[in-house]
Design a protein around this motif. Structure first.
Motif, PDB file in Angstrom:
ATOM      1  N   ARG A  21      14.869   5.064  38.814  1.00 19.89           N
ATOM      2  CA  ARG A  21      13.510   5.644  38.801  1.00 19.89           C
ATOM      3  C   ARG A  21      13.533   7.087  38.322  1.00 19.89           C
ATOM      4  NH1 ARG A  21      10.099   2.081  42.277  1.00 19.89           N
ATOM      5  NH2 ARG A  21      11.485   0.283  42.308  1.00 19.89           N
ATOM      6  N   CYS A  22      12.365   7.538  37.876  1.00 21.98           N
ATOM      7  CA  CYS A  22      12.319   8.888  37.315  1.00 21.98           C
ATOM      8  C   CYS A  22      10.922   9.479  37.405  1.00 21.98           C
ATOM      9  CB  CYS A  22      12.763   8.846  35.853  1.00 21.98           C
ATOM     10  SG  CYS A  22      13.031  10.502  35.193  1.00 21.98           S
ATOM     11  N   ASN A  23      10.862  10.825  37.444  1.00 26.52           N
ATOM     12  CA  ASN A  23       9.577  11.516  37.457  1.00 26.52           C
ATOM     13  C   ASN A  23       9.131  11.930  36.051  1.00 26.52           C
ATOM     14  OD1 ASN A  23      11.741  13.239  37.385  1.00 26.52           O
ATOM     15  ND2 ASN A  23      11.088  14.546  39.069  1.00 26.52           N
ATOM     16  N   LEU A  24       9.942  11.632  35.028  1.00 28.01           N
ATOM     17  CA  LEU A  24       9.515  11.847  33.640  1.00 28.01           C
ATOM     18  C   LEU A  24       9.522  10.505  32.907  1.00 28.01           C
ATOM     19  CD1 LEU A  24      11.471  15.114  32.613  1.00 28.01           C
ATOM     20  CD2 LEU A  24       9.199  14.932  33.630  1.00 28.01           C
ATOM     21  N   ARG A  25       9.011  10.512  31.703  1.00 32.46           N
ATOM     22  CA  ARG A  25       8.985   9.284  30.892  1.00 32.46           C
ATOM     23  C   ARG A  25       9.389   9.626  29.470  1.00 32.46           C
ATOM     24  NH1 ARG A  25       8.800   7.446  35.119  1.00 32.46           N
ATOM     25  NH2 ARG A  25       7.336   6.028  36.115  1.00 32.46           N
ATOM     26  N   CYS A  26      10.605  10.136  29.294  1.00 30.79           N
ATOM     27  CA  CYS A  26      11.045  10.594  27.966  1.00 30.79           C
ATOM     28  C   CYS A  26      10.926   9.464  26.941  1.00 30.79           C
ATOM     29  CB  CYS A  26      12.480  11.092  28.026  1.00 30.79           C
ATOM     30  SG  CYS A  26      12.674  12.404  29.234  1.00 30.79           S
ATOM     31  N   ILE A  27      10.429   9.836  25.766  1.00 30.73           N
ATOM     32  CA  ILE A  27      10.136   8.821  24.742  1.00 30.73           C
ATOM     33  C   ILE A  27      11.378   8.044  24.312  1.00 30.73           C
ATOM     34  CG2 ILE A  27       8.008   9.813  23.789  1.00 30.73           C
ATOM     35  CD1 ILE A  27       9.773  11.231  21.684  1.00 30.73           C
ATOM     36  N   TYR A  28      12.573   8.661  24.444  1.00 23.96           N
ATOM     37  CA  TYR A  28      13.802   7.993  24.002  1.00 23.96           C
ATOM     38  C   TYR A  28      14.455   7.182  25.113  1.00 23.96           C
ATOM     39  CZ  TYR A  28      15.426  12.387  26.029  1.00 23.96           C
ATOM     40  OH  TYR A  28      15.620  13.449  26.857  1.00 23.96           O
ATOM     41  N   CYS A  29      13.809   7.158  26.282  1.00 21.67           N
ATOM     42  CA  CYS A  29      14.448   6.524  27.434  1.00 21.67           C
ATOM     43  C   CYS A  29      13.579   5.436  28.061  1.00 21.67           C
ATOM     44  CB  CYS A  29      14.778   7.606  28.452  1.00 21.67           C
ATOM     45  SG  CYS A  29      15.678   7.055  29.903  1.00 21.67           S
ATOM     46  N   MET A  30      12.282   5.708  28.199  1.00 21.61           N
ATOM     47  CA  MET A  30      11.375   4.745  28.855  1.00 21.61           C
ATOM     48  C   MET A  30      10.053   4.720  28.102  1.00 21.61           C
ATOM     49  SD  MET A  30      11.559   5.684  32.853  1.00 21.61           S
ATOM     50  CE  MET A  30      13.094   6.044  33.664  1.00 21.61           C
ATOM     51  N   ASN A  31       9.278   3.678  28.346  1.00 24.56           N
ATOM     52  CA  ASN A  31       7.923   3.752  27.829  1.00 24.56           C
ATOM     53  C   ASN A  31       7.012   4.384  28.882  1.00 24.56           C
ATOM     54  OD1 ASN A  31       7.489   1.625  29.553  1.00 24.56           O
ATOM     55  ND2 ASN A  31       7.810   0.105  27.950  1.00 24.56           N
ATOM     56  N   GLY A  68      21.131   8.979  36.525  1.00 20.04           N
ATOM     57  CA  GLY A  68      20.127   7.967  36.812  1.00 20.04           C
ATOM     58  C   GLY A  68      19.540   7.451  35.515  1.00 20.04           C
ATOM     59  N   GLY A  69      18.282   7.211  35.644  1.00 20.35           N
ATOM     60  CA  GLY A  69      17.129   7.729  36.326  1.00 20.35           C
ATOM     61  C   GLY A  69      17.287   9.201  36.716  1.00 20.35           C
ATOM     62  N   GLU A  70      16.430   9.642  37.561  1.00 25.56           N
ATOM     63  CA  GLU A  70      16.535  11.025  37.994  1.00 25.56           C
ATOM     64  C   GLU A  70      17.110  11.051  39.410  1.00 25.56           C
ATOM     65  OE1 GLU A  70      16.580  13.952  36.833  1.00 25.56           O
ATOM     66  OE2 GLU A  70      16.673  14.818  38.826  1.00 25.56           O
ATOM     67  N   PRO A  71      18.346  11.523  39.553  1.00 26.27           N
ATOM     68  CA  PRO A  71      18.987  11.464  40.869  1.00 26.27           C
ATOM     69  C   PRO A  71      18.210  12.202  41.961  1.00 26.27           C
ATOM     70  CG  PRO A  71      20.372  12.650  39.268  1.00 26.27           C
ATOM     71  CD  PRO A  71      19.262  12.044  38.506  1.00 26.27           C
ATOM     72  N   THR A  97      20.606  16.060  35.624  1.00 27.19           N
ATOM     73  CA  THR A  97      19.241  16.044  36.141  1.00 27.19           C
ATOM     74  C   THR A  97      18.278  16.536  35.075  1.00 27.19           C
ATOM     75  OG1 THR A  97      17.741  17.106  37.747  1.00 27.19           O
ATOM     76  CG2 THR A  97      19.735  18.324  37.196  1.00 27.19           C
ATOM     77  N   ASN A  98      17.020  16.141  35.206  1.00 18.27           N
ATOM     78  CA  ASN A  98      16.021  16.689  34.280  1.00 18.27           C
ATOM     79  C   ASN A  98      15.521  18.045  34.758  1.00 18.27           C
ATOM     80  OD1 ASN A  98      14.027  16.171  36.282  1.00 18.27           O
ATOM     81  ND2 ASN A  98      13.604  14.148  35.418  1.00 18.27           N
ATOM     82  N   GLY A  99      15.958  18.499  35.911  1.00 17.96           N
ATOM     83  CA  GLY A  99      15.664  19.861  36.369  1.00 17.96           C
ATOM     84  C   GLY A  99      14.330  20.046  37.070  1.00 17.96           C
ATOM     85  N   MET A 323      18.908   3.109  29.522  1.00 18.81           N
ATOM     86  CA  MET A 323      19.845   4.164  29.900  1.00 18.81           C
ATOM     87  C   MET A 323      19.720   4.533  31.384  1.00 18.81           C
ATOM     88  SD  MET A 323      21.935   6.184  28.329  1.00 18.81           S
ATOM     89  CE  MET A 323      21.929   7.533  27.185  1.00 18.81           C
ATOM     90  N   SER A 324      18.486   4.522  31.896  1.00 19.29           N
ATOM     91  CA  SER A 324      18.261   4.986  33.263  1.00 19.29           C
ATOM     92  C   SER A 324      18.931   4.083  34.304  1.00 19.29           C
ATOM     93  CB  SER A 324      16.767   5.077  33.538  1.00 19.29           C
ATOM     94  OG  SER A 324      16.159   3.887  33.113  1.00 19.29           O
ATOM     95  N   ALA A 325      19.087   2.790  33.985  1.00 16.64           N
ATOM     96  CA  ALA A 325      19.741   1.897  34.944  1.00 16.64           C
ATOM     97  C   ALA A 325      21.260   1.986  34.814  1.00 16.64           C
ATOM     98  CB  ALA A 325      19.292   0.458  34.720  1.00 16.64           C
TER      99      ALA A 325
HETATM  100 FE1  SF4 Z   1      14.017  11.345  30.788  1.00 21.93          FE
HETATM  101 FE2  SF4 Z   1      16.263  11.282  32.293  1.00 21.93          FE
HETATM  102 FE3  SF4 Z   1      14.005  10.260  33.173  1.00 21.93          FE
HETATM  103 FE4  SF4 Z   1      15.241   9.020  31.203  1.00 21.93          FE
HETATM  104  S1  SF4 Z   1      15.996   9.253  33.236  1.00 21.93           S
HETATM  105  S2  SF4 Z   1      13.025   9.413  31.405  1.00 21.93           S
HETATM  106  S3  SF4 Z   1      16.093  10.802  30.131  1.00 21.93           S
HETATM  107  S4  SF4 Z   1      14.358  12.406  32.650  1.00 21.93           S
END
Ligand code: SF4
Ligand code: SAM
Length: 328
Positions: A21-31, A68-71, A97-99, A323-325
């Motif tokens: 899971r993640c709090n962002l939705r980077c275009i190269y990683c998730m939709n 992760g995802g976002e740890p 981390t995405n910071g 990538m996140s999984a």
């Molecule tokens: Fe972006 Fe990392 Fe989240 Fe993927 S896991 S959407 S790269 S912040």
């Protein structure tokens, strides 16, 4: 006896995706909607991860990266990290981390004895950051980087995915940061992953081109690699405080130096990001198999690590899992 991967590679580095899971939705990683996230009971519990790390140190693992995802979105992260840092056989624990949540957690992470951090940042412009991550978190990410500096992390590595027509006009600006700051800026080639990452050949920039472009700032002097370093090639611009790193999984064959194994969020061991072959360690662990059995699976994953992933630049292979999984 230490298990070696084909090509006499010593495998000492385990990357663990602690959540998809993640709090962002980077275009190269998730939709936009995210991905088909794993159900909670499919994800390894912290106790299970700790158990597997304790077994894997017997198989030669000396460095762990949490990703992760976002740890930092996973509840109970700091108490888990405290326990992980109590595993004395580990020489190094790091975090990618995405910071976004770092302002809150940097000090607590540092207090667990963690010294090195990777933070992802693909643009130095707020609006573009929003376009890439689909979230309005630019200020929080910068605040997270500053909090990491105050907490004394050294080095702070900044991961930049280079994408033509998206952020390539900022590559020199990122590299220039190393003149003043002790950051290690690491340029990563855009990789085709999962089925929602928008990879296209025209967006891909090979390491060599990035290298050429940032040479306008001065000569890039190569630096030696350490035992626990991954496949990044490291350089310093003459007179700079920080470093530049290039990670070119598509254009450069660094498989002969690849020292890593991956543990996915749902407990599968993977020898290579670009090979979908996995070994299930979660099921036998949940069935109560002894540590000797789990250790043999870890050794098997090391032995069956592919010798290389073939030429991906000419013929990019899409990795089935996001990538996140897997844990980027
Ligand atoms: Fe972006 Fe990392 Fe989240 Fe993927 S896991 S959407 S790269 S912040
Ligand atoms: N959420 C954390 C973060 O973004 O730093 C950790 C997980 S993320 C999957 C780990 C790293 O993988 C990040 O630096 C991210 O930029 C990188 N990454 C994700 N998808 C990528 C892709 N398709 N190509 C290259 N790098 C990618």
């Amino acid at each position: 006896m230490k298990e070696m991967a084909p090509g006499k590679r010593e495998i000492n580095y385990l990357r663990i995706s602690i959540t998809d899971r993640c709090n962002l939705r980077c275009i190269y990683c998730m939709n936009e909607e995210g991905i088909n996230f794993l159900a909670h009971d499919e994800v390894l519990s912290y106790e299970e991860i700790l158990h597997l790390v304790r077994v894997s140190v017997q198989g030669g693992i000396r460095k762990v990266r949490l990703t992760g995802g976002e740890p930092l979105v996973r509840k109970g992260f700091i108490p888990f990290l405290e326990k992980l840092s109590g595993i004395h056989e580990l020489d190094e624990i790091t975090l990618t981390t995405n910071g976004v949540l770092l302002e809150e957690y940097a000090e607590a992470i540092r207090n667990c004895g963690i010294c090195r951090l990777n933070i992802s940042l693909d643009s130095l412009k707020a609006e573009r950051f929003h376009g890439i991550t689909r979230r309005d978190c630019f200020d929080r990410t910068l605040a997270g980087i500053h909090a990491a500096e105050r907490a004394g992390f050294d080095p702070i590595k900044i991961n930049v995915v280079a994408m033509r027509g998206i952020n390539d006009d900022e590559l020199v600006d990122f590299a220039r940061l190393t003149m003043e700051k002790p950051y290690h800026i690491r340029f990563i080639e855009f990789m085709p992953m999962g089925d929602s990452n928008g990879w296209e050949q025209k967006r891909f920039i090979p390491t060599e081109e990035i290298h050429q472009r940032i040479k306008v700032l001065g000569p890039l002097n190569p630096l030696p690699n350490h035992r626990l370093d991954g496949p990044a090639s490291r350089y310093k611009i003459e007179g700079a405080t920080g470093e530049i790193g290039f990670i070119g999984p598509l254009s450069h064959h660094f498989c002969d130096r690849c020292n890593r194994l991956r543990l996915t969020a749902d407990g599968q061991l993977r020898g290579c990001l670009f090979s979908d072959s996995e070994i299930d360690v979660k099921t036998p662990m949940r069935e109560g198999r002894p540590d000797s059995f789990l250790l043999e699976l870890i050794r098997q994953a090391i032995r069956s690590k592919p010798l290389d992933h073939g030429s991906l630049e000419a013929k990019p292979k899409k990795c089935v899992r996001p990538m996140s999984a897997i844990g980027g």
